[in-house]
Design an enzyme around this catalytic site. Structure first.
Site, mmCIF file in Angstrom:
data_model
loop_
_atom_site.group_PDB
_atom_site.id
_atom_site.type_symbol
_atom_site.label_atom_id
_atom_site.label_comp_id
_atom_site.label_asym_id
_atom_site.label_seq_id
_atom_site.Cartn_x
_atom_site.Cartn_y
_atom_site.Cartn_z
ATOM 1 C CG ASP A 126 8.942 -8.316 3.841
ATOM 2 O OD1 ASP A 126 8.305 -7.496 3.162
ATOM 3 O OD2 ASP A 126 9.980 -8.028 4.473
ATOM 4 N NE ARG B 235 3.605 -8.293 1.122
ATOM 5 C CZ ARG B 235 4.676 -7.699 1.648
ATOM 6 N NH1 ARG B 235 5.185 -8.120 2.792
ATOM 7 N NH2 ARG B 235 5.254 -6.681 1.017
ATOM 8 C CG ASP C 242 6.475 -0.052 0.537
ATOM 9 O OD1 ASP C 242 6.910 0.977 1.092
ATOM 10 O OD2 ASP C 242 7.124 -1.108 0.454
ATOM 11 C CD GLU D 48 7.966 -6.880 -0.565
ATOM 12 O OE1 GLU D 48 7.990 -5.640 -0.659
ATOM 13 O OE2 GLU D 48 8.826 -7.520 0.067
ATOM 14 N NE ARG E 98 7.658 3.487 4.147
ATOM 15 C CZ ARG E 98 8.394 2.424 4.487
ATOM 16 N NH1 ARG E 98 8.469 1.397 3.646
ATOM 17 N NH2 ARG E 98 9.068 2.404 5.620
#
Length: 619
Positions: free
Chosen positions: A266, A264, A376, A308, A500
Site C-alpha cells: 500500500d 499488495r 477507492d 499500489e 467511498r
C-alpha cells in the site's frame, strides 16, 4: 529422525542457494541505506528462520512457480476484490463461497484489509494496530491459513494488503512512542516544535487537504508533532531506521507464510521521507522495494508483489524495476481506468487510444492489473496537456466529469457522489458502483425498460473492453450482478463522512440468486460476462505478452483494439456512444467469437454501446 534431518538439510541447502544468488546485491543496497552490518546479519538469520518455518505445501508451490515464471502472465487469470465482512461475513464465510467465486471464473481474490485496526479510526482497514492479528469479527490467522489452503486446492490465488507506510496510533510501537520511549519515537517522525514540520510542509503535497489537511499532527499529551501523511491516526514510519525496515520485513514474511500469494504494498511511493523533497517516489523507495523483491525470492519465491502506485504511467512504470533488477511483479493501470470513464462521459476515444498505446509500447514483461473500479474513489488524473490541445481546460473538465457522473450534465444516466471535494481548487473525486455509473440504478428507479437495456449493454461493453487489455482484469465484487450504490453508509456514524462507502456495500446474495435467470438484469450481466471470461481464457491471443495495439477507426466514438499471438489475431470494436456508429475497416475474413459465425469486415455498424470480438488465423 534421520529422515527429518535430511529434509531440514535439504531445505537449508535450498535457502542458502537462493541467498547466495542475491546476497551481494542485497547487502550492498542494505548498507547503502543503513551502514549497519549487524542489522543485516540479523535480517539474513531471520529470513532463514522464516524459510524453515514455511510449510511444505508452500515450499512446493515456491519450487513450481520458480520453474514456471510465466504462471501469472497467462490469459487464465481473472481477479475479484472484496471486503470479507461485506462479501461473506468472515473468513469461514469466504471459504464457504468458493463455489460462487469459481462460477464467476475467478481464480485470484483480493481480500481487502483484514488485520487488526481500531474500529472508529481504521480508514477502511489501512490503519493497522497489529500486523499479526486478524480482526476478531473476521476470523483468525488460523482461519486465514485454512482459507488460503482451500483456495490453493482450487487453483485460486489470494492477495492481501500490506500497509507499510504507517501504523495505527494504537499500534504497540506508537503507544510506546507516546509514552516517551526514545527507541520507539525513532520509528516515527517526532518533532518537539513546528520548525522542521513547517519546512516539510513547504514541499510535501497534501493527500486529503479538505478532510485531513497538512502532513503533521500535534500530540498534545507528549508535546510533539508526528508525521501523518494520510490521516491523524496513521503515523508514518521512519524507514531511515533499520529496525523499522527489519521488523516490517519480518511481518511481511510472517504473512507470506500464512499462504498468501500476492502482497499488495500500500502507498508505495510514500515510504521514504526526505526534507526538502515532495516525499514521493524517492530513489530510496526503489531500493526498499528491490530489497523486498529479493527477500521474497529468497524466502518465498511464489509470492508476487503488487505495487499500489496511483500515478501517471511515467511515474508508475519505474516500480517494475528493470529486467535485470525487477521490483514489483504487478502494478495497477490506474490512468487507463480514469481515462475509460472520461471516454464514457465524452464519447470520444482519442485520449483513451493514446493511453492504451503508451501501455502497449511498454516491455511485455510488465503486467498490469486492469479494472473499471476498485474500493477507492476515481480521481481524474488524466493527460491534461493532450486535452488542452482539444480545448479542454483541466478545472472545467474535471467539473464536467463530476457533474456528468452525478447525473447532471452531458445527457448522463449515472448516479454517484463526490469525494474530498475542494471548494478552493474545484477539485473532487468520484464514487459509485460500475452499474450505477452505467445507468442501471436510474433505469430501475424510473422503471425505464429501454434505459435499462442500454445501461446493461454499456456495462457489458465496458467489461468486454476491460478483458481486451493486456494484463489481469479484476472485478469488484457485485459488479458481476450489477450491484448498485448503497446509500446506507450515511446512517453509520463511523462511515457517514466517507462517500467511498457508497460502492463498498454488502454483497446482496438474494440479488445474486437472480444470476441464474437470463431475463433478469443480474442474469444478463452474469451470463454475458461469463461468456466473455471463457473466451478470454480459451483464446491464446489474450496472453499478457501478446502484441497489442489500437487502430484509428475514423469515428471518435469507436475504439478498435487488436491482439496477436502465435498466428492468431483478435480485433475488438467498442462503441462508447448511445447511438449506432459506423466505421470503415480493411476488408478481411474473421470469425465472430461470440456467435461463431463468419464475418467480413469493411463498412461495419457497431450498435449503441455495442462491441465485437473477431478472430483471424494469420498464415
Amino acid at each position: 529422525m534421520e529422515k527429518k534431518t535430511k529434509k531440514t538439510n535439504k531445505s537449508t541447502e535450498i535457502f542458502q542457494s537462493r541467498l547466495k544468488k542475491h546476497h551481494d546485491e542485497l547487502r550492498w543496497l542494505y548498507m547503502e541505506l543503513y551502514e549497519n552490518p549487524s542489522m543485516f546479519a540479523e535480517l539474513c538469520s531471520r529470513m532463514e528462520q522464516f524459510y524453515l518455518e514455511r510449510k511444505e505445501p508452500l515450499k512446493k508451490l515456491d519450487l513450481d512457480r520458480e520453474k514456471d515464471k510465466e504462471w501469472y502472465r497467462q490469459n487464465d487469470r481473472l481477479g475479484m476484490m472484496f471486503y470479507i465482512d461485506n462479501f461473506a461475513g468472515n473468513m469461514k464465510g469466504v471459504e464457504g463461497r468458493l463455489d460462487y467465486i469459481e462460477q464467476c471464473n475467478v481464480n485470484y481474490i483480493h481480500l481487502m484489509p483484514f488485520l487488526e485496526t481500531p474500529k472508529d479510526r481504521s480508514d477502511g482497514g489501512y490503519a493497522v494496530s497489529d500486523f499479526r492479528k486478524v480482526r476478531k469479527e473476521l476470523g483468525s490467522m488460523e482461519d486465514l491459513e485454512e482459507l488460503t489452503a482451500a483456495c490453493h486446492k482450487r487453483g485460486i490465488c489470494v492477495c492481501m494488503d500490506f500497509v507499510m507506510n504507517h501504523t495505527s496510533e494504537d499500534h504497540e510501537w506508537a503507544k510506546r512512542a507516546r509514552a516517551g520511549e526514545g527507541e520507539y519515537m525513532s520509528r516515527y517522525f517526532f518533532f518537539d516544535n513546528a520548525q522542521v514540520p513547517s519546512q516539510y510542509e513547504k514541499t510535501v503535497p497534501q493527500v486529503f487537504p479538505t478532510t485531513a489537511p497538512g502532513n503533521f499532527t500535534w500530540i498534545e499529551d507528549i508535546g510533539h508533532y508526528v508525521m501523518t501523511t494520510f490521516y491523524p491516526y496513521q503515523w508514518d514510519l521512519n524507514y531511515k531506521n533499520p529496525r523499522v525496515f527489519n521488523e516490517m520485513m519480518y511481518h511481511f514474511l510472517y504473512l507470506a507464510n500464512r499462504g498468501v500469494d500476492i502482497i499488495r504494498i500500500d502507498a508505495v511511493p510514500y515510504i521514504w521521507k526526505e526534507l526538502g523533497t515532495s516525499c514521493r517516489n524517492l530513489k530510496q523507495v526503489h531500493t526498499i522495494v528491490r530489497m523486498m523483491r529479493m527477500i521474497s525470492e529468497i524466502v518465498c519465491p511464489s509470492i508476487l508483489l503488487l505495487g499500489e502506485v496511483v500515478m501517471e504511467p511515467k511515474k508508475v512504470t519505474p516500480y517494475f524495476g528493470t529486467l535485470e533488477k525487477p521490483e514489483c511483479h504487478l502494478l495497477y493501470n490506474v490512468t487507463t481506468m480514469a481515462t475509460t470513464w472520461h471516454t464514457v462521459a465524452t464519447r470520444n476515444v482519442k485520449l483513451l487510444k493514446k493511453q492504451l498505446d503508451i501501455v502497449n509500447s511498454l516491455p511485455k514483461e510488465y503486467v498490469f492489473l486492469n479494472y473499471l473500479r476498485c474500493h477507492d474513489d476515481i480521481g481524474w488524473g488524466l493527460d491534461y496537456a493532450s486535452l488542452q490541445e482539444e480545448g479542454m481546460e483541466e478545472r472545467s473538465h474535471k467539473q464536467y466529469l463530476n457533474d456528468y457522473f452525478q447525473g447532471s450534465a452531458g445527457g448522463s444516466n449515472s448516479r454517484g457522489e463526490l469525494y474530498n471535494a475542494d471548494p478552493v481548487t474545484g477539485d473532487a473525486r468520484f464514487c459509485a458502483t460500475t452499474a450505477s455509473m452505467c445507468g442501471i440504478e436510474k433505469a430501475e428507479i424510473e422503471q425505464d425498460g429501454k434505459g435499462m437495456e442500454k445501461a446493461v449493454r454499456m456495462d457489458i461493453m465496458l467489461h468486454a473492453y476491460l478483458f481486451m487489455q493486456s494484463g489481469i482484469p479484476v472485478l469488484y465484487s457485485g459488479d458481476e450482478i450489477g450491484q448498485k450504490n448503497d446509500y446506507s453508509y450515511k446512517k453509520n456514524p463511523f462511515k457517514a463522512a466517507d462517500s467511498r462507502y457508497i460502492h463498498r456495500g454488502a454483497m446482496n446474495w438474494v440479488q445474486a440468486e437472480k444470476r441464474k435467470k437470463a431475463d433478469t438484469v443480474e442474469g444478463k450481466l452474469f451470463q454475458e460476462l461469463g461468456k466473455l471470461e471463457k473466451i478470454r481464457k480459451s483464446e491464446k491471443a489474450f496472453v499478457s505478452c501478446a502484441d497489442a495495439w489500437t487502430t484509428d477507426t475514423g469515428n471518435a466514438a469507436v475504439l478498435c483494439m487488436g491482439r496477436y499471438w502465435e498466428g492468431e489475431k483478435i480485433i475488438g470494436l467498442f462503441n462508447f456512444s448511445e447511438t449506432d456508429q459506423t466505421v470503415r475497416m480493411e476488408e478481411c475474413e474473421y470469425t465472430d467469437l461470440l456467435s461463431g459465425q463468419a464475418v467480413r469486415s469493411g463498412e461495419v455498424t457497431v450498435p449503441a454501446y455495442g462491441f465485437c470480438y473477431w478472430k483471424q488465423i494469420v498464415p
